[in-house]
Design a protein around this motif. Structure first.
Motif, PDB file in Angstrom:
ATOM      1  N   ALA A  17      48.895  -8.639  65.826  1.00 48.93           N
ATOM      2  CA  ALA A  17      48.984  -8.641  64.363  1.00 48.93           C
ATOM      3  C   ALA A  17      49.951  -9.715  63.895  1.00 48.93           C
ATOM      4  CB  ALA A  17      49.436  -7.271  63.872  1.00 48.93           C
ATOM      5  N   ASP A  18      49.951  -9.914  62.606  1.00 41.40           N
ATOM      6  CA  ASP A  18      50.861 -10.846  61.968  1.00 41.40           C
ATOM      7  C   ASP A  18      52.186 -10.128  61.710  1.00 41.40           C
ATOM      8  OD1 ASP A  18      52.202 -12.640  60.314  1.00 41.40           O
ATOM      9  OD2 ASP A  18      50.434 -13.116  59.135  1.00 41.40           O
ATOM     10  N   SER A  19      53.289 -10.780  62.026  1.00 42.23           N
ATOM     11  CA  SER A  19      54.605 -10.190  61.788  1.00 42.23           C
ATOM     12  C   SER A  19      54.959 -10.157  60.316  1.00 42.23           C
ATOM     13  CB  SER A  19      55.684 -10.982  62.526  1.00 42.23           C
ATOM     14  OG  SER A  19      55.527 -10.847  63.900  1.00 42.23           O
ATOM     15  N   ASP A  20      54.440 -11.095  59.548  1.00 46.81           N
ATOM     16  CA  ASP A  20      54.853 -11.245  58.160  1.00 46.81           C
ATOM     17  C   ASP A  20      54.001 -10.462  57.165  1.00 46.81           C
ATOM     18  OD1 ASP A  20      56.928 -12.989  58.877  1.00 46.81           O
ATOM     19  OD2 ASP A  20      55.521 -14.660  58.945  1.00 46.81           O
ATOM     20  N   GLU A  21      52.752 -10.206  57.517  1.00 47.45           N
ATOM     21  CA  GLU A  21      51.858  -9.556  56.564  1.00 47.45           C
ATOM     22  C   GLU A  21      50.953  -8.582  57.298  1.00 47.45           C
ATOM     23  OE1 GLU A  21      48.353 -10.989  53.603  1.00 47.45           O
ATOM     24  OE2 GLU A  21      50.164 -12.199  53.635  1.00 47.45           O
ATOM     25  N   GLU A  23      47.804  -6.438  57.633  1.00 49.67           N
ATOM     26  CA  GLU A  23      46.455  -6.268  57.100  1.00 49.67           C
ATOM     27  C   GLU A  23      46.110  -4.793  57.266  1.00 49.67           C
ATOM     28  OE1 GLU A  23      43.398  -8.993  58.254  1.00 49.67           O
ATOM     29  OE2 GLU A  23      44.871 -10.590  58.554  1.00 49.67           O
ATOM     30  N   HIS A  32      52.076  -0.191  62.626  1.00 55.10           N
ATOM     31  CA  HIS A  32      52.369  -1.605  62.865  1.00 55.10           C
ATOM     32  C   HIS A  32      53.714  -1.698  63.574  1.00 55.10           C
ATOM     33  CE1 HIS A  32      53.818  -5.691  61.689  1.00 55.10           C
ATOM     34  NE2 HIS A  32      52.560  -5.984  61.947  1.00 55.10           N
ATOM     35  N   ASP A  34      56.557  -4.473  64.993  1.00 56.75           N
ATOM     36  CA  ASP A  34      57.033  -5.852  64.952  1.00 56.75           C
ATOM     37  C   ASP A  34      58.308  -5.917  65.786  1.00 56.75           C
ATOM     38  OD1 ASP A  34      57.770  -8.438  64.417  1.00 56.75           O
ATOM     39  OD2 ASP A  34      57.793  -8.217  62.244  1.00 56.75           O
ATOM     40  N   ALA A 158      50.340 -11.931  68.678  1.00 51.67           N
ATOM     41  CA  ALA A 158      49.842 -12.896  67.702  1.00 51.67           C
ATOM     42  C   ALA A 158      50.857 -14.006  67.509  1.00 51.67           C
ATOM     43  CB  ALA A 158      49.583 -12.204  66.379  1.00 51.67           C
TER      44      ALA A 158
END
Length: 158
Positions: A17-21, A23, A32, A34, A158
């Motif tokens: 996944a994206d660390s900043d956003e 989904e 999620h 991080d 990611a």
């Protein structure tokens, strides 16, 4: 340099996944993770139940960054209870006793807003430190196993 990665559990499986956003998946139950520099894991989950939907493993941002405004104050008991409810909803139900047992099982994993002991890699005593106390990704693996979720670290971040 520590380990950095982010993963999203969509109720069925983990994916990088994206660390900043985040989904948001269509699933009602998601989580999620991080992982930041092998020291701090930000855990976000939905539904939040009686919790905030955010907890931390390793350190809290307030402690890690030594900045009181880096995160809201933590209430570990509240988040443990909320995560136990999340777990019960994800698995399709649980008794009150099972929820209480899960909350107690999760308690050692969640970080509190308090000074963490400093680890000096040059001190001989530290060679006996538990890996989960040194590397938050190990603690995160164990947290996920405690929640009875599938493992996530066989994925490329990611």
């Amino acid at each position: 340099m520590g380990y950095f990665a982010a993963f999203l559990f969509d109720g069925t499986a983990w994916a990088p996944a994206d660390s900043d956003e985040i989904e948001v998946p269509e699933s009602e139950h998601w989580m999620h993770l991080d992982i930041h520099d092998s020291d701090l894991t930000f855990v976000s989950y939905r539904p939040v139940g009686a919790g905030t939907g955010v907890c931390y493993l390793g350190f809290t941002p307030r402690t890690y960054f030594d900045e009181p405004t880096a995160s809201a104050p933590t209430d570990v008991q509240r988040e443990c209870a909320a995560l136990a409810d999340w777990w019960a909803g994800w698995r399709g139900g649980a008794t009150d006793a099972e929820r209480t047992a899960m909350a107690e099982r999760l308690r050692p994993y969640l970080a509190e807003d308090e000074e963490q002991p400093e680890i000096d890699p040059d001190e001989e005593d530290d060679e006996d430190d538990e890996d989960a106390d040194v590397f938050v990704e190990v603690k995160t693996d164990r947290f996920i196993a405690a929640l009875e979720l599938p493992p996530f670290r066989n994925l490329d971040p990611a």
